[in-house]
Scaffold this active site. Structure first.
Site, PDB file in Angstrom:
ATOM      1  N   HIS A   1      61.444  19.434  20.320  1.00  0.00           N
ATOM      2  CA  HIS A   1      59.877  18.841  19.424  1.00  0.00           C
ATOM      3  C   HIS A   1      59.184  19.797  19.840  1.00  0.00           C
ATOM      4  CE1 HIS A   1      56.798  17.323  17.245  1.00  0.00           C
ATOM      5  NE2 HIS A   1      56.296  16.854  17.896  1.00  0.00           N
TER       6      HIS A   1
ATOM      7  N   SER B   1      52.967  19.706  14.952  1.00  0.00           N
ATOM      8  CA  SER B   1      53.525  18.118  14.561  1.00  0.00           C
ATOM      9  C   SER B   1      52.360  17.920  13.253  1.00  0.00           C
ATOM     10  CB  SER B   1      53.211  17.726  15.667  1.00  0.00           C
ATOM     11  OG  SER B   1      53.926  16.590  15.726  1.00  0.00           O
TER      12      SER B   1
ATOM     13  N   ASP C   1      65.319  19.020  18.197  1.00  0.00           N
ATOM     14  CA  ASP C   1      63.544  18.304  17.399  1.00  0.00           C
ATOM     15  C   ASP C   1      64.615  17.255  17.527  1.00  0.00           C
ATOM     16  OD1 ASP C   1      61.240  18.153  16.550  1.00  0.00           O
ATOM     17  OD2 ASP C   1      61.643  20.138  15.749  1.00  0.00           O
TER      18      ASP C   1
END
Length: 430
Positions: free
Chosen positions: A405, A192, A373
């Site tokens: 995610h 991320s 995601d």
């Protein structure tokens, strides 16, 4: 590959078990009252004690027996007073002369190195087999690293300077850490925001990066109307079926990407109007963690609702330990978290998208997204195209089944297999 040898858990100094996730105001008040630096250290150690090769700070390394790797945590001091990076080192006890560069795991926004506790065993086995090391660290101002003041002096309309200052806060400390650790090159595994900052580091120090492995990277796409939805970080429930899903990572086909985007489009159509308020607060420099801290005694209960829902793929004990860990790093003094409004516009659209910057990189770059995601995978495909047009044909992209995610937690087996595959892959870059 060699298996790690367990430490003698009976000889470890006892630490109290994690508290139950608070369901009442009274329980939340007690959790809030007992939060602090020591409790954060205990919470991190509870997660790391699941690793049979982990040796707590006050124990001698001999406690690991004849394990091919030894894992320890330490605070790596930086030059500035009271600046340090919390570091997990998984070091081979038999370094090979032809060992590949060490892997460095870098967490995402508001997280910490403890989030990867399910992935360290596989990475440690790889390190022991290859005679190299694996590191994980908390970014400056996050996790259990130093919570130093974060300031950006640039004006709001000077986007390039705002982004540059915010990135430098993290990138400069990572470079100083690399130098102090004596590492020549590293393979960066970022998740991320950690993936975004890994690319930012590679742009500034390309000779220090062997390879980039980007897990659900933030800040890639240039489209302000992209389908990335940070609100799903709070509303998604994870994928409890991941542990039973034996499917490996697959190359990201156009149909797979379209499947992810169609799911994102459906979720966006259901999004609440309250996100307008979130957008306003984002632009004003607020962070979700600041909001939680402002609730004081209610904070632990709010975090508990998040951790119980979001990490449904974990066991009950793992969820309780993760809650305690998240709670303590969330309630710690705000610092690096304030970078987010400078680097990303609302809804995780980058102010200076990586897709427009990545083409100058020559090292291999691997993208991976979860099947469910909330990061828009089209940015990964666009980046691969930019790399190919610039002559870098060492880019790849994969989809992790039964994962969102937090793909590394939700389907660790598939992610671990992909990581080892990419770490072992020798790209002919010359």
């Amino acid at each position: 590959m060699s298996a790690a040898v367990a430490t003698n858990t009976s000889s470890l100094l006892p630490i109290p078990p994690a508290r139950d996730i608070p369901l009442t105001f009274t329980a939340s008040l007690k959790s809030w009252w007992h939060a602090g630096e020591k409790q954060g250290a205990d919470a991190e150690e509870r997660l790391l004690r699941r690793l049979p090769f982990f040796v707590p700070e006050k124990m001698p390394t001999s406690a690991a027996g004849d394990s091919p790797v030894i894992a320890r945590t330490e605070r790596m001091a930086l030059a500035a007073p009271k600046h340090y990076l919390n570091t997990l080192s998984i070091k081979s006890t038999n370094t090979a002369p032809n060992a590949p560069p060490p892997a460095v795991v870098l967490h995402g926004y508001g997280a910490g190195l403890g989030f990867f506790f399910r992935n360290y065993p596989a990475l440690a086995t790889w390190a022991g087999h290859r005679g190299t090391d694996v590191y994980a660290l908390d970014w400056l101002g996050m996790g259990r690293s130093a919570r130093v003041p974060f300031h950006v002096k640039a004006k709001r309309d000077d986007v390039a300077s705002r982004v540059g200052e915010a990135e430098a806060f993290f990138v400069d400390s990572l470079e100083e850490w690399r130098d102090k650790m004596g590492l020549d090159k590293m393979t960066l595994i970022g998740h991320s925001l950690g993936a975004y900052l890994s690319v930012a580091y590679a742009l500034r120090y390309p000779t220090r990066v062997n390879k980039l492995i980007l897990l659900s990277p933030a800040g890639v796409t240039r489209d302000p109307n992209n389908l990335t939805m940070p609100s799903r970080e709070l509303t998604d429930t994870g994928d409890a079926a991941s542990s039973a899903d034996a499917r490996p990572a697959t190359s990201a086909s156009t149909s797979a990407v379209n499947h992810i985007r169609n799911e994102q489009r459906t979720a966006r159509n259901r999004e609440s109007r309250t996100m307008k308020l979130v957008t306003y607060l984002w632009e004003e420099g607020w962070s979700p963690f600041q909001l939680i801290r402002s609730t004081l005694f209610w904070g632990p209960m709010l975090v508990g609702r998040y951790s119980s829902r979001r990490f449904s793929s974990l066991t009950e004990d793992e969820t309780r330990d993760m809650h305690e860990y998240i709670l303590n790093i969330t309630l710690a003094k705000g610092s690096g978290e304030y970078c987010i409004s400078h680097i990303l516009a609302p809804f995780a659209h980058a102010r200076m998208p990586l897709v427009d910057r990545i083409s100058v990189l020559k090292m291999p770059i691997t993208f991976a997204y979860g099947e469910h995601d909330w990061m828009d995978p089209v940015g990964g495909l666009q980046s691969l195209q930019q790399l190919r047009e610039a002559g870098n044909h060492f880019g790849r992209m994969f989809v992790i089944p039964s994962a969102g995610h937090h793909l590394y937690l939700e389907n660790p087996r598939a992610v671990d297999d992909l990581l080892i595959q990419e770490l072992d892959l020798i790209d002919n870059q010359h």
